[in-house]
Write a protein that holds these residues in place. Sequence first.
Motif, short mmCIF file in Angstrom:
data_model
loop_
_atom_site.label_atom_id
_atom_site.label_comp_id
_atom_site.label_asym_id
_atom_site.label_seq_id
_atom_site.Cartn_x
_atom_site.Cartn_y
_atom_site.Cartn_z
N UNK A 307 0.81 -1.22 0.00
CA UNK A 307 0.00 0.00 0.00
C UNK A 307 0.85 1.27 0.00
N UNK A 308 2.04 1.22 0.60
CA UNK A 308 2.91 2.40 0.68
C UNK A 308 3.39 2.81 -0.71
N UNK A 309 3.76 1.83 -1.52
CA UNK A 309 4.24 2.15 -2.88
C UNK A 309 3.10 2.62 -3.78
N UNK A 325 5.81 7.84 -11.03
CA UNK A 325 4.56 7.20 -10.57
C UNK A 325 4.51 5.75 -11.03
N UNK A 326 4.77 5.50 -12.32
CA UNK A 326 4.66 4.12 -12.79
C UNK A 326 5.76 3.24 -12.20
N UNK A 327 6.94 3.82 -11.92
CA UNK A 327 8.02 3.05 -11.31
C UNK A 327 7.66 2.59 -9.90
N UNK A 328 6.95 3.45 -9.15
CA UNK A 328 6.48 3.06 -7.81
C UNK A 328 5.48 1.91 -7.90
N UNK A 329 4.56 2.01 -8.86
CA UNK A 329 3.58 0.93 -9.03
C UNK A 329 4.22 -0.35 -9.53
N UNK A 330 5.27 -0.21 -10.34
CA UNK A 330 5.99 -1.38 -10.82
C UNK A 330 6.67 -2.09 -9.65
N UNK A 331 7.20 -1.30 -8.72
CA UNK A 331 7.82 -1.87 -7.53
C UNK A 331 6.77 -2.57 -6.66
N UNK A 332 5.59 -1.94 -6.52
CA UNK A 332 4.50 -2.55 -5.76
C UNK A 332 4.06 -3.86 -6.41
N UNK A 333 3.97 -3.85 -7.74
CA UNK A 333 3.54 -5.04 -8.46
C UNK A 333 4.56 -6.17 -8.29
N UNK A 334 5.83 -5.81 -8.17
CA UNK A 334 6.86 -6.81 -7.96
C UNK A 334 6.78 -7.47 -6.60
N UNK A 335 6.20 -6.77 -5.61
CA UNK A 335 6.06 -7.34 -4.27
C UNK A 335 4.96 -8.40 -4.20
N UNK A 336 3.96 -8.27 -5.09
CA UNK A 336 2.88 -9.27 -5.12
C UNK A 336 2.36 -9.37 -6.55
N UNK A 337 2.93 -10.28 -7.32
CA UNK A 337 2.58 -10.40 -8.74
C UNK A 337 1.18 -10.97 -8.96
N UNK A 338 0.55 -11.49 -7.89
CA UNK A 338 -0.79 -12.08 -8.03
C UNK A 338 -1.91 -11.08 -7.73
N UNK A 341 -5.44 -5.86 -8.63
CA UNK A 341 -5.64 -4.41 -8.49
C UNK A 341 -4.34 -3.66 -8.77
N UNK A 342 -3.27 -4.08 -8.12
CA UNK A 342 -1.97 -3.41 -8.30
C UNK A 342 -1.51 -3.58 -9.74
N UNK A 343 -1.76 -4.75 -10.32
CA UNK A 343 -1.40 -5.00 -11.72
C UNK A 343 -2.10 -4.01 -12.65
N UNK A 344 -3.42 -3.84 -12.45
CA UNK A 344 -4.20 -2.92 -13.29
C UNK A 344 -3.75 -1.48 -13.09
N UNK A 345 -3.47 -1.12 -11.83
CA UNK A 345 -3.03 0.24 -11.52
C UNK A 345 -1.69 0.52 -12.18
N UNK A 346 -0.80 -0.46 -12.14
CA UNK A 346 0.52 -0.31 -12.76
C UNK A 346 0.37 -0.11 -14.27
N UNK A 347 -0.49 -0.91 -14.90
CA UNK A 347 -0.73 -0.78 -16.35
C UNK A 347 -1.29 0.61 -16.68
N UNK A 348 -2.20 1.09 -15.85
CA UNK A 348 -2.81 2.40 -16.08
C UNK A 348 -1.76 3.51 -16.02
N UNK A 349 -0.88 3.44 -15.02
CA UNK A 349 0.16 4.46 -14.88
C UNK A 349 1.16 4.38 -16.02
N UNK A 350 1.45 3.17 -16.50
CA UNK A 350 2.35 3.01 -17.65
C UNK A 350 1.77 3.66 -18.90
#
Length: 515
Positions: A307-309, A325-338, A341-350
């Motif tokens: 949640x912090x990232x 912004x997208x780099x932070x979400x990419x880092x968050x997505x790396x912490x839990x690839x399953x 929500x984080x996956x979709x958010x990362x794609x949106x920021x990209x």
Amino acid sequence: MYIFQKCYEHKQYKNGLKFAKQILSNPKFHEHGETLVMKGLILNCLGRKEEAYEHVKRGLRNDLQSHVCWHVYGLLQRSDKNYDEAITCYKNALKRDRDNIQILRDLSLLQIQMRDLEGYRCSVLEAKGELFLALGRTSDAAKIYRELLQRNPENRSYYGALEKALQPSTVDERLRIYQEIREKFPKAILPQRIPLDFLSGKQFEQAVDAYLQVSLTKGVPPLFVDLKPLFKDKEKVQAIERLVMGYCDSLKQTGKFHDTEDSPVQPASSLLWVYYFLAQLFDYLSQSTKALHYIDAAIEHTPTLIELFVVKGKIYKHARDLTSAYKCLEEAQGLDTADRYVNSKCAKYMLRAGLIKEAEEICSKFTREGVPAMENLNEMQCMWFQNECAQAYRKLAKYGEALKKCHEIDRVLLQILPSCFNIGGLVKECYISFGQHFSEILEDQFDFHTYCLRKLTLRSYVGLLRLEDVLRSHEFYFRAARCAIEVYLHLHDHPLTEENGIDRIDLVVYKRAFA
């Protein structure tokens, strides 16, 4: 689903399996949730229980938000006399379609069968309470809603109805209602939260102080979202900021929220959630530097909390730093690839950072194997992705791709807008082959006109008609139309040539359109 239901009701099981095979043999729909569960239901009627449960569970996994999937799973449980499980399934189905008469009928029959009169009585009591209020019988209504609160003290609508019944004339009288309920249900959240909406001054500060301390001790991530409606009042924002800043200083020095003897020592996680709250608060107040300071402090405290990232990414997004912004979400997505929500958010920021190919690769982790992610997202009518893609292509001056994404959302944009700007030939030749989601939704009405009248599901039918009447006021449609208009205006004002590039639009077709 109408075909399957007809086969099921008329016991034409072979025909039902035949239709299911036709649909599931199509590579685009071989994991279609509702088709799988209907096949499972028919298999159950043929005595093939193991196959039936396998298909129904598979279908439910593929479409957890479908009321049909939950309803069918309930029917299977009922056929095996697992009535409690069936009731749970029906309730889950009603969460997704609360006015479905058939599900309500099946649920009520099971509740009577199991003598679950409390569950059955709840709906009756709600109806009685509404009627008493409409008739002006406020004392009777108050008794009903107090009884309902005994069952569920976390239902906000009950509190609103109880206030209407009791008609408090002052803030103190209104507060007393919630204090009485809080004494009966000390762990209930709403009796503590609702008074924050109408209290002010010292009363508000005392109430929000107690509320914040409990939430920060427990570590409630959505605390900021919960209190956000209060921020319309500047005095309340200042009071909350003052209190939480005080918590931060006191926790670092003494480990307590307040430096007093009666204030208990807090767990180490309390400081983390204070940092987390302050980062969101200062981001809301457009103070990005302070927000980043506190979110960095939180990450330093607990570097594995996703949640912090996510919040840090939001702060950078609001500061218009889309790359960070997208780099932070990419880092968050790396912490839990399953985490979808984080996956979709990362794609949106990209996409907002113009990284379309990378966003497609991120989405491919949750799309069907063997099919290009973009194609699968279009089949699933994933319109938020298509809208974001259209905007990204427009910003990159890839106008052909931008228009393609807009017309995937609806063909009315294809029919109306080009003629307004005299470039109809261009669009018609290039994009007529793509799907159009909103038009398909409108055309799907034909399947329901006779079905709803025959089944007498009139409330659901009226709801459908009202939805279809305002369908094109949906945000996704509006955003696609706006993007298409902006592209067409640009093409009209700045015609493309061989020198400035045309981005996949055939120059011969383009010149013919403007000839």
